[in-house]
Design a protein around this motif. Structure first.
Motif, PDB file in Angstrom:
ATOM      1  N   LEU A  76      37.978  39.636  60.585  1.00 24.88           N
ATOM      2  CA  LEU A  76      38.897  40.133  59.645  1.00 24.88           C
ATOM      3  C   LEU A  76      39.000  39.358  58.434  1.00 24.88           C
ATOM      4  CD1 LEU A  76      40.979  42.321  58.603  1.00 24.88           C
ATOM      5  CD2 LEU A  76      42.718  40.861  59.989  1.00 24.88           C
ATOM      6  N   PHE A  77      39.320  37.861  58.399  1.00 21.76           N
ATOM      7  CA  PHE A  77      38.784  37.164  57.526  1.00 21.76           C
ATOM      8  C   PHE A  77      37.615  37.165  56.701  1.00 21.76           C
ATOM      9  CE2 PHE A  77      37.490  32.878  55.977  1.00 21.76           C
ATOM     10  CZ  PHE A  77      38.518  32.589  55.078  1.00 21.76           C
ATOM     11  N   SER A  78      36.521  37.253  57.304  1.00 27.85           N
ATOM     12  CA  SER A  78      35.427  37.422  56.496  1.00 27.85           C
ATOM     13  C   SER A  78      35.305  38.784  55.744  1.00 27.85           C
ATOM     14  CB  SER A  78      34.290  37.483  57.657  1.00 27.85           C
ATOM     15  OG  SER A  78      32.919  37.905  56.890  1.00 27.85           O
ATOM     16  N   ARG A  79      35.798  40.117  56.241  1.00 30.99           N
ATOM     17  CA  ARG A  79      36.061  41.133  55.429  1.00 30.99           C
ATOM     18  C   ARG A  79      36.920  40.863  54.265  1.00 30.99           C
ATOM     19  NH1 ARG A  79      37.200  45.217  60.031  1.00 30.99           N
ATOM     20  NH2 ARG A  79      38.052  43.361  60.925  1.00 30.99           N
ATOM     21  N   TRP A  80      38.104  40.254  54.491  1.00 31.91           N
ATOM     22  CA  TRP A  80      39.087  39.893  53.381  1.00 31.91           C
ATOM     23  C   TRP A  80      38.156  38.914  52.247  1.00 31.91           C
ATOM     24  CZ3 TRP A  80      43.989  37.994  56.303  1.00 31.91           C
ATOM     25  CH2 TRP A  80      44.700  38.892  56.738  1.00 31.91           C
ATOM     26  N   VAL A  81      37.472  38.270  52.708  1.00 27.26           N
ATOM     27  CA  VAL A  81      36.529  37.148  51.870  1.00 27.26           C
ATOM     28  C   VAL A  81      35.574  38.117  50.976  1.00 27.26           C
ATOM     29  CG1 VAL A  81      34.921  35.227  51.570  1.00 27.26           C
ATOM     30  CG2 VAL A  81      36.827  34.969  52.905  1.00 27.26           C
ATOM     31  N   ASP A  82      34.844  39.107  51.650  1.00 25.93           N
ATOM     32  CA  ASP A  82      34.117  39.805  50.837  1.00 25.93           C
ATOM     33  C   ASP A  82      34.910  40.734  49.866  1.00 25.93           C
ATOM     34  OD1 ASP A  82      32.024  39.150  52.549  1.00 25.93           O
ATOM     35  OD2 ASP A  82      32.036  40.713  53.768  1.00 25.93           O
ATOM     36  N   MET A  83      36.068  41.221  50.128  1.00 24.40           N
ATOM     37  CA  MET A  83      36.965  41.879  49.087  1.00 24.40           C
ATOM     38  C   MET A  83      37.132  40.928  48.004  1.00 24.40           C
ATOM     39  SD  MET A  83      39.275  44.630  51.036  1.00 24.40           S
ATOM     40  CE  MET A  83      39.867  43.394  52.541  1.00 24.40           C
ATOM     41  N   ALA A  84      37.620  39.844  48.360  1.00 27.31           N
ATOM     42  CA  ALA A  84      38.026  38.791  47.196  1.00 27.31           C
ATOM     43  C   ALA A  84      36.642  38.406  46.431  1.00 27.31           C
ATOM     44  CB  ALA A  84      38.412  37.371  48.108  1.00 27.31           C
ATOM     45  N   LEU A  85      35.498  38.382  47.149  1.00 27.56           N
ATOM     46  CA  LEU A  85      34.179  37.950  46.265  1.00 27.56           C
ATOM     47  C   LEU A  85      33.963  39.176  45.172  1.00 27.56           C
ATOM     48  CD1 LEU A  85      31.784  36.710  49.066  1.00 27.56           C
ATOM     49  CD2 LEU A  85      33.083  35.471  47.130  1.00 27.56           C
ATOM     50  N   VAL A  86      34.053  40.431  45.899  1.00 31.28           N
ATOM     51  CA  VAL A  86      34.040  41.369  44.780  1.00 31.28           C
ATOM     52  C   VAL A  86      34.796  41.378  43.402  1.00 31.28           C
ATOM     53  CG1 VAL A  86      34.205  44.026  44.417  1.00 31.28           C
ATOM     54  CG2 VAL A  86      33.056  43.048  46.504  1.00 31.28           C
ATOM     55  N   GLU A  87      36.249  40.898  43.697  1.00 32.29           N
ATOM     56  CA  GLU A  87      36.962  40.870  42.727  1.00 32.29           C
ATOM     57  C   GLU A  87      36.553  39.583  41.691  1.00 32.29           C
ATOM     58  OE1 GLU A  87      41.632  40.269  41.780  1.00 32.29           O
ATOM     59  OE2 GLU A  87      40.966  40.830  43.758  1.00 32.29           O
ATOM     60  N   MET A  88      36.450  38.403  42.604  1.00 32.31           N
ATOM     61  CA  MET A  88      35.554  37.396  41.759  1.00 32.31           C
ATOM     62  C   MET A  88      34.715  37.588  40.890  1.00 32.31           C
ATOM     63  SD  MET A  88      34.201  33.609  43.350  1.00 32.31           S
ATOM     64  CE  MET A  88      32.564  34.463  43.183  1.00 32.31           C
ATOM     65  N   ARG A  89      33.545  38.332  41.389  1.00 36.17           N
ATOM     66  CA  ARG A  89      32.368  38.383  40.657  1.00 36.17           C
ATOM     67  C   ARG A  89      32.655  39.495  39.329  1.00 36.17           C
ATOM     68  NH1 ARG A  89      29.937  39.488  45.825  1.00 36.17           N
ATOM     69  NH2 ARG A  89      28.834  37.601  46.421  1.00 36.17           N
ATOM     70  N   MET A  90      33.793  40.463  39.506  1.00 35.74           N
ATOM     71  CA  MET A  90      34.264  41.437  38.394  1.00 35.74           C
ATOM     72  C   MET A  90      34.878  40.404  37.224  1.00 35.74           C
ATOM     73  SD  MET A  90      36.827  44.732  38.904  1.00 35.74           S
ATOM     74  CE  MET A  90      38.079  43.567  39.198  1.00 35.74           C
ATOM     75  N   LEU A  91      35.709  39.545  37.993  1.00 32.40           N
ATOM     76  CA  LEU A  91      36.664  38.417  36.960  1.00 32.40           C
ATOM     77  C   LEU A  91      35.418  37.495  36.162  1.00 32.40           C
ATOM     78  CD1 LEU A  91      39.558  37.602  39.037  1.00 32.40           C
ATOM     79  CD2 LEU A  91      39.532  38.744  36.958  1.00 32.40           C
ATOM     80  N   LEU A  92      34.490  37.337  36.916  1.00 34.08           N
ATOM     81  CA  LEU A  92      33.395  36.415  36.337  1.00 34.08           C
ATOM     82  C   LEU A  92      32.709  37.022  35.054  1.00 34.08           C
ATOM     83  CD1 LEU A  92      31.982  34.504  39.224  1.00 34.08           C
ATOM     84  CD2 LEU A  92      33.109  33.248  37.302  1.00 34.08           C
ATOM     85  N   THR A  93      32.363  38.190  35.307  1.00 38.37           N
ATOM     86  CA  THR A  93      31.789  39.101  34.136  1.00 38.37           C
ATOM     87  C   THR A  93      32.676  39.497  33.118  1.00 38.37           C
ATOM     88  OG1 THR A  93      32.114  41.137  35.364  1.00 38.37           O
ATOM     89  CG2 THR A  93      29.964  40.062  35.864  1.00 38.37           C
ATOM     90  N   GLN A  94      33.828  39.433  33.523  1.00 34.73           N
ATOM     91  CA  GLN A  94      34.873  39.599  32.173  1.00 34.73           C
ATOM     92  C   GLN A  94      35.618  38.745  31.532  1.00 34.73           C
ATOM     93  OE1 GLN A  94      37.348  42.721  34.390  1.00 34.73           O
ATOM     94  NE2 GLN A  94      35.679  44.387  34.557  1.00 34.73           N
ATOM     95  N   ASN A  95      35.889  37.627  32.493  1.00 32.92           N
ATOM     96  CA  ASN A  95      36.669  36.644  31.843  1.00 32.92           C
ATOM     97  C   ASN A  95      36.010  35.315  31.389  1.00 32.92           C
ATOM     98  OD1 ASN A  95      38.693  34.603  31.476  1.00 32.92           O
ATOM     99  ND2 ASN A  95      40.257  35.850  32.695  1.00 32.92           N
ATOM    100  N   LYS A  96      35.718  34.928  30.286  1.00 34.77           N
ATOM    101  CA  LYS A  96      35.228  33.773  29.820  1.00 34.77           C
ATOM    102  C   LYS A  96      35.734  32.571  30.331  1.00 34.77           C
ATOM    103  CE  LYS A  96      32.007  36.106  27.666  1.00 34.77           C
ATOM    104  NZ  LYS A  96      30.968  36.228  28.031  1.00 34.77           N
ATOM    105  N   ALA A  97      37.106  32.583  30.563  1.00 29.42           N
ATOM    106  CA  ALA A  97      37.833  31.438  30.672  1.00 29.42           C
ATOM    107  C   ALA A  97      37.562  31.167  32.195  1.00 29.42           C
ATOM    108  CB  ALA A  97      39.124  31.524  30.570  1.00 29.42           C
ATOM    109  N   ILE A  98      37.428  32.049  33.014  1.00 32.07           N
ATOM    110  CA  ILE A  98      37.047  31.665  34.345  1.00 32.07           C
ATOM    111  C   ILE A  98      35.842  31.404  34.546  1.00 32.07           C
ATOM    112  CG2 ILE A  98      36.945  33.024  36.868  1.00 32.07           C
ATOM    113  CD1 ILE A  98      39.292  34.659  36.244  1.00 32.07           C
ATOM    114  N   GLN A  99      34.831  31.846  33.606  1.00 32.35           N
ATOM    115  CA  GLN A  99      33.502  31.542  33.747  1.00 32.35           C
ATOM    116  C   GLN A  99      33.255  30.098  33.543  1.00 32.35           C
ATOM    117  OE1 GLN A  99      31.100  33.759  31.042  1.00 32.35           O
ATOM    118  NE2 GLN A  99      31.346  35.669  32.231  1.00 32.35           N
TER     119      GLN A  99
END
Length: 117
Positions: free
Chosen positions: A86-109
């Motif tokens: 279950l933890f691994s699935r939660w991490v996968d969801m967080a990774l999808v959000e992180m990748r989206m943030l990395l493409t959209q937010n220069k400060a996070i990059q």
């Protein structure tokens, strides 16, 4: 008194049944609430960004273990009720959000890469 001697097995089984029932109810009451799950998922986004920053790309399983270790340190009580799957699935969801943030937010990059992009 004679009844107790003759029926001790029934008494022991009854006490064990009650103890198991109480244990199941207690364990169920300790399950994470929706608010706790939401808090953990938000924290996982932070932990995934930290893992990406520390370990870089191409280290998926190592980053998962890094985030798991952070999770154990931050939420030790939840490790008893949240399976690694279950933890691994939660991490996968967080990774999808992180990748989206990395493409959209220069400060996070910049935080992850350590330099201006």
């Amino acid at each position: 008194m004679m009844w107790l001697v003759e029926n001790w097995v029934i008494l022991v089984v009854g006490i064990a049944g009650v103890a198991i029932g109480v244990s199941v109810v207690y364990d169920f009451s300790k399950l994470p609430t929706q608010k706790q799950v939401k808090t953990v998922k938000e924290w996982l986004l932070y932990a995934c960004i930290q893992a990406e920053k520390e370990l870089g790309g191409g280290t998926g399983q190592l980053k998962l273990r890094y985030v798991w270790d952070l999770f154990i340190a931050r939420f030790p009580y939840l490790t008893k009720v949240v399976s690694f799957e279950l933890f691994s699935r939660w991490v996968d969801m967080a990774l999808v959000e992180m990748r989206m943030l990395l493409t959209q937010n220069k400060a996070i990059q910049e935080v992850v890469k350590g330099e201006a992009v």
